[in-house]
Design an enzyme around this catalytic site. Structure first.
Site, PDB file in Angstrom:
ATOM      1  N   LYS A  42       0.869  -1.191   0.000  1.00 13.91           N
ATOM      2  CA  LYS A  42       0.000   0.000   0.000  1.00 13.91           C
ATOM      3  C   LYS A  42       0.892   1.223   0.000  1.00 13.91           C
ATOM      4  O   LYS A  42       2.008   1.187   0.505  1.00 13.91           O
ATOM      5  CB  LYS A  42      -0.892   0.002   1.242  1.00 13.91           C
ATOM      6  CG  LYS A  42      -2.093   0.926   1.161  1.00 13.91           C
ATOM      7  CD  LYS A  42      -3.116   0.462   0.142  1.00 13.91           C
ATOM      8  CE  LYS A  42      -4.434   0.100   0.642  1.00 13.91           C
ATOM      9  NZ  LYS A  42      -5.404  -0.543  -0.100  1.00 13.91           N
ATOM     10  N   GLY A  72     -20.936   6.201   3.031  1.00 14.33           N
ATOM     11  CA  GLY A  72     -20.020   6.666   1.998  1.00 14.33           C
ATOM     12  C   GLY A  72     -20.745   6.841   0.677  1.00 14.33           C
ATOM     13  O   GLY A  72     -21.888   6.360   0.500  1.00 14.33           O
ATOM     14  N   GLY A 127     -18.380   7.171  -2.305  1.00 16.06           N
ATOM     15  CA  GLY A 127     -17.244   7.167  -3.221  1.00 16.06           C
ATOM     16  C   GLY A 127     -17.419   6.023  -4.210  1.00 16.06           C
ATOM     17  O   GLY A 127     -18.517   5.488  -4.378  1.00 16.06           O
ATOM     18  N   ASN A 128     -16.329   5.632  -4.834  1.00 13.28           N
ATOM     19  CA  ASN A 128     -16.387   4.603  -5.880  1.00 13.28           C
ATOM     20  C   ASN A 128     -17.059   3.314  -5.388  1.00 13.28           C
ATOM     21  O   ASN A 128     -17.949   2.772  -6.047  1.00 13.28           O
ATOM     22  CB  ASN A 128     -14.964   4.332  -6.386  1.00 13.28           C
ATOM     23  CG  ASN A 128     -14.897   3.109  -7.286  1.00 13.28           C
ATOM     24  OD1 ASN A 128     -14.687   1.995  -6.816  1.00 13.28           O
ATOM     25  ND2 ASN A 128     -15.115   3.296  -8.571  1.00 13.28           N
TER      26      ASN A 128
HETATM   27  N1  GLU Z   1      -7.116  -0.141  -3.264  1.00 11.55           N
HETATM   28  C1  GLU Z   1      -7.915  -1.289  -3.531  1.00 11.55           C
HETATM   29  C2  GLU Z   1      -7.990  -2.188  -2.321  1.00 11.55           C
HETATM   30  O1  GLU Z   1      -7.844  -1.759  -1.192  1.00 11.55           O
HETATM   31  C3  GLU Z   1      -7.458  -2.016  -4.787  1.00 11.55           C
HETATM   32  C4  GLU Z   1      -6.054  -2.482  -4.768  1.00 11.55           C
HETATM   33  C5  GLU Z   1      -5.580  -2.952  -6.120  1.00 11.55           C
HETATM   34  O2  GLU Z   1      -6.350  -2.946  -7.038  1.00 11.55           O
HETATM   35  O3  GLU Z   1      -4.403  -3.298  -6.202  1.00 11.55           O
HETATM   36  O4  GLU Z   1      -8.279  -3.347  -2.427  1.00 11.55           O
END
Ligand code: GLU
Length: 428
Positions: free
Chosen positions: A106, A218, A220-221
């Site tokens: 991350k 929320g 959002g997406n």
């Molecule tokens: N940020 C998204 C998650 O928390 C997607 C991560 C990704 O696609 O690599 O799962």
């Protein structure tokens, strides 16, 4: 009662709890309760007025025994290294539970993206890659969008990496725009994945989807597609969604007595996620307190905002009609709230199972990038549905067999897979 607010402490507490249940070897435990690598860096950015601002960036690689680290990059004003560590750790478990050949990572930048112009955003996105490009790559670590970042930013980041590496490298980042190396179905993947998991939970619990009501936190997406999916695919009703108002620095719930229409709400939501309240009121919507979503008379609660939202205090507000909590966000429930939920008998779809749809289609995107051959949207969503259903069944089977809470079962499935990969590679 102790209150856990640090996301990484929360991730470690969850892991420790299951490591004890599994009687995990203390040395293996030591490897898994901390990220293997982390990078801290400063990103100088030329602002539009000619001045230079320096932003703090992070990238954490928790574990890559099963494959390249994978996980989003967040642009958030309250970002901390501990939040990024927690989210990277959860990505390891998420990729493992979804059985993707990927590890966990991350990234984050301390910034409120709403305060940047489009050109400043581009320079910050490119600056992030300039600092970290030697430590990421299609076979090392593959970032993606998350809170505060967009497909367009992923496009700029992929371009910057390709420029620095000297060759077009679409597989370095996923969540790119369609037409710029992205996959059809990626935008809706996380929200729809939540709905596939909810559908399977309803099947197990013998609930009729079309008579179910969801309350969503929320907009959002993830929340947007979970809302449309709940209505279109399950034929259920969505009582409310919720917003964060940047100007007032407060959150509020937007509900409608007849159920909200997410497609209409999108038209009155600006690019920073704030709603036009007068347009909402004029169309019969009610603007309520930020915590109102959690107390709604609903069958399904979908927290799809940020971490720590269902905690020792807010868990007391959960309505007795609630049968399923589907965690669209990462880490929305604190360990204290988990204890209360375990006693309540509410069926939990834990975050790293429930919201694994996003990274699953990210995986499909990188596969398509490698093949340079792209699938149709239906093909992507069909494969996603199959994978989510299999992941759900695996965790449910573990929960029933071991008589444990669904979060603990998801950890058991994930930890076993990561430990096996470490054994097979001779790490342990
Ligand atoms: N940020 C998204 C998650 O928390 C997607 C991560 C990704 O696609 O690599 O799962």
């Amino acid at each position: 009662m102790a209150v856990t607010t640090n996301a990484f402490e929360m991730a470690q507490q969850q892991f420790d709890h299951v490591a004890t249940l599994l009687k995990l070897d203390p040395q293996v435990r030591e490897i898994l309760r901390w990220p293997l690598r982390e990078y801290h860096f400063r990103i100088p950015v030329r602002m539009d007025d000619g001045s230079i601002r320096v932003f703090q960036g992070f990238r954490v690689q928790h574990n890559d025994a099963r494959g390249p680290s994978k996980g989003g990059i967040r642009f958030h004003p309250a970002e901390t290294i501990d939040t990024v560590r927690a989210l990277a750790t959860w990505m390891t478990w998420k990729c493992a539970v979804a059985d993707l050949p990927l590890g966990g990572g991350k990234g984050g930048v301390i910034v409120d993206p709403a305060t940047l112009t489009i050109n400043e955003k581009e320079r910050l996105a490119r600056g992030y890659i300039q600092q970290i490009w030697k430590n990421i790559g299609p076979r090392n670590d593959v970032p993606a969008p998350d809170v505060g970042t967009t497909p367009q930013m992923m496009g700029w980041m992929m371009d910057e990496y390709s420029r620095l590496a000297g060759c077009y490298t679409p597989g370095v980042i996923t969540g790119k725009p369609v037409g710029g190396g992205g996959s059809l179905g990626r935008t809706e993947a996380t929200g729809y994945g939540v709905i596939y998991a909810v559908r399977e939970a309803m099947r197990y619990l013998n609930l009729e989807p079309s008579s179910c009501v969801a309350a969503i936190q929320g907009f959002g997406n993830v929340a947007q597609y979970a809302a449309t999916g709940f209505i279109d695919q399950l034929k259920g009703k969505v009582a409310c969604v919720s917003y964060w108002d940047r100007a007032d620095r407060t959150s509020y719930t937007v509900s409608h007595p007849g159920g909200v229409d997410p497609r209409f709400l999108v038209t009155i939501t600006d690019q920073y996620g704030s709603i036009d309240k007068s347009a909402a009121r004029a169309n019969g919507y009610l603007i309520e307190d930020g915590n109102a979503w959690i107390g709604k008379e609903a069958d399904v609660l979908i927290p799809a905002a940020l971490e720590g939202q269902i905690n020792a205090e807010t868990v007391k507000l959960v309505n007795e009609r609630v049968k399923i909590i589907a965690e669209g966000a990462n880490g929305p429930t604190t360990p204290e709230a988990d204890e209360a939920l375990k006693d309540s008998g509410i069926f939990l779809l834990p975050d790293f199972l429930c919201n694994a749809g996003g990274v699953t289609v990210s995986y499909f995107e990188s596969v398509q990038n490698d093949m340079n051959f792209y699938w149709t949207r239906d093909e992507v969503l069909q494969r996603l549905d199959t994978r989510m259903t299999i992941a759900f069944e695996g965790v449910l089977e573990m929960a029933l067999q071991e008589k444990v809470y669904m979060r603990d079962a998801a950890y058991m499935v994930a930890i076993a897979r990561v430990v096996k990969a470490m054994e097979l590679r001779g790490w342990i």
